[in-house]
Design a protein around this motif. Structure first.
Motif, mmCIF file in Angstrom:
data_model
loop_
_atom_site.group_PDB
_atom_site.id
_atom_site.type_symbol
_atom_site.label_atom_id
_atom_site.label_comp_id
_atom_site.label_asym_id
_atom_site.label_seq_id
_atom_site.Cartn_x
_atom_site.Cartn_y
_atom_site.Cartn_z
ATOM 1 N N ASN A 1 13.366 -3.784 18.283
ATOM 2 C CA ASN A 1 14.011 -4.425 17.145
ATOM 3 C C ASN A 1 15.274 -5.184 17.567
ATOM 4 O O ASN A 1 16.347 -4.993 17.000
ATOM 5 C CB ASN A 1 14.336 -3.383 16.077
ATOM 6 N N GLY A 2 15.113 -6.015 18.605
ATOM 7 C CA GLY A 2 16.240 -6.827 19.059
ATOM 8 C C GLY A 2 17.262 -6.038 19.848
ATOM 9 O O GLY A 2 18.474 -6.276 19.726
ATOM 10 N N SER A 3 16.805 -5.112 20.694
ATOM 11 C CA SER A 3 17.727 -4.290 21.480
ATOM 12 C C SER A 3 18.574 -5.147 22.410
ATOM 13 O O SER A 3 18.141 -6.194 22.898
ATOM 14 C CB SER A 3 16.944 -3.270 22.312
ATOM 15 N N THR A 4 19.775 -4.656 22.679
ATOM 16 C CA THR A 4 20.688 -5.348 23.592
ATOM 17 C C THR A 4 20.773 -4.647 24.944
ATOM 18 O O THR A 4 21.554 -5.038 25.806
ATOM 19 C CB THR A 4 22.091 -5.443 22.978
ATOM 20 N N ASP A 5 19.987 -3.573 25.102
ATOM 21 C CA ASP A 5 19.959 -2.866 26.381
ATOM 22 C C ASP A 5 18.570 -3.035 27.010
ATOM 23 O O ASP A 5 17.859 -3.978 26.691
ATOM 24 C CB ASP A 5 20.331 -1.385 26.193
ATOM 25 N N GLY A 6 18.165 -2.127 27.866
ATOM 26 C CA GLY A 6 16.899 -2.277 28.563
ATOM 27 C C GLY A 6 15.718 -1.582 27.915
ATOM 28 O O GLY A 6 14.720 -1.302 28.592
ATOM 29 N N THR A 7 15.793 -1.316 26.625
ATOM 30 C CA THR A 7 14.723 -0.589 25.936
ATOM 31 C C THR A 7 13.356 -1.224 26.167
ATOM 32 O O THR A 7 12.395 -0.558 26.569
ATOM 33 C CB THR A 7 15.016 -0.517 24.421
ATOM 34 N N ALA A 8 13.241 -2.507 25.893
ATOM 35 C CA ALA A 8 11.948 -3.185 26.008
ATOM 36 C C ALA A 8 11.456 -3.204 27.454
ATOM 37 O O ALA A 8 10.254 -3.043 27.716
ATOM 38 C CB ALA A 8 12.051 -4.606 25.461
#
Length: 243
Positions: free
Chosen positions: A39-46
């Motif tokens: 949902n538009g993560s700013t870290d390395g989730t994806a």
């Protein structure tokens, strides 16, 4: 292509999502497809999800419209478009126990339209006191949900059941028939449950479909603040939307 998909909405969960993915890979039933909706993560989730190697197909979808309802609805509808007939959901800070997928499949193929699973506290985040408080909070939230006038309307086809968005399963047919997960406003879980209750009576509670729930809100809000936050939303839902 399999008929069961697991949807995991995620937002800035790089610190926890690997454990969730590992728990899914350890399922006794691995005959499913996994869809992580970033949902538009700013870290390395994806990136962590894309790099994960599992005994089942792993897909990563990006939903830029913020909100857990948006991520869940986009994920469910994408899975349905790919042929999914059975849908299960957990969150990226939760640990489904090994029999979770098997219990979801058994319940949905056994006649349930919506399955509400059992949640318990993760053992790696708090000690016995925190886990005990979580159990008590679940019980109070369930009772509060049953007593709310908005949950006792004559238009409902099924009685209120404790529903945690991070531990649920539903047929694709029912998801579309009820209108799906509302994208707005929050809390979306309560609205979704009531949409299902107005559509069908085939709602079941599964004691064997178990997810260990994150209790990190305790550290942020404290016991009193956590209780006020959950009960103030009035849903009986223990799923938070941090966005």
């Amino acid at each position: 292509m399999t008929d069961l998909w697991v949807i995991v909405p995620a937002y800035d969960e790089a610190a926890r999502i690997q454990q969730t993915l590992d728990a899914l890979a350890a399922q006794t039933d691995t005959g499913f497809e996994l869809l992580v909706v970033d949902n538009g993560s700013t870290d390395g989730t994806a990136d962590i999800a894309r790099a994960f190697r599992a005994p089942f197909p792993v897909h990563v979808l990006v939903e830029t419209e913020k909100g857990v309802g948006c991520a869940v609805d986009t994920g469910f509808r994408y899975a349905i478009s790919q042929g999914a007939r059975l849908l299960a959901r957990t969150d990226a800070d939760c640990l489904p126990r090994p029999g979770w997928v098997a219990a979801a499949r058994a319940g949905l193929t056994g006649g349930a339209g919506l399955l509400c699973g059992r949640i318990t506290a993760r053992r790696d985040e708090h000690g016995p006191l925190g886990r005990g408080f979580f159990r008590a909070l679940v019980a109070v939230a369930a009772a509060f949900g049953r007593l709310r006038p908005a949950h006792r309307d004559s238009g409902f086809k099924a009685p209120y059941k404790m529903h945690a968005g991070n531990n649920m399963a539903i047929t694709a047919e029912l998801y579309e028939a009820c209108g799906g997960m509302p994208r707005r406003p929050s809390p979306t879980d309560r609205t979704f449950l009531n949409r299902v209750r107005r559509t069908t009576s085939s709602i079941r509670h599964s004691r064997t479909m178990v997810v260990e729930n994150s209790t990190r809100r305790l550290a942020a809000y404290g016991i009193t603040g956590t209780a006020k936050w959950y009960l103030g939303r009035g849903s009986g839902s223990l799923t938070a939307d941090p966005r």
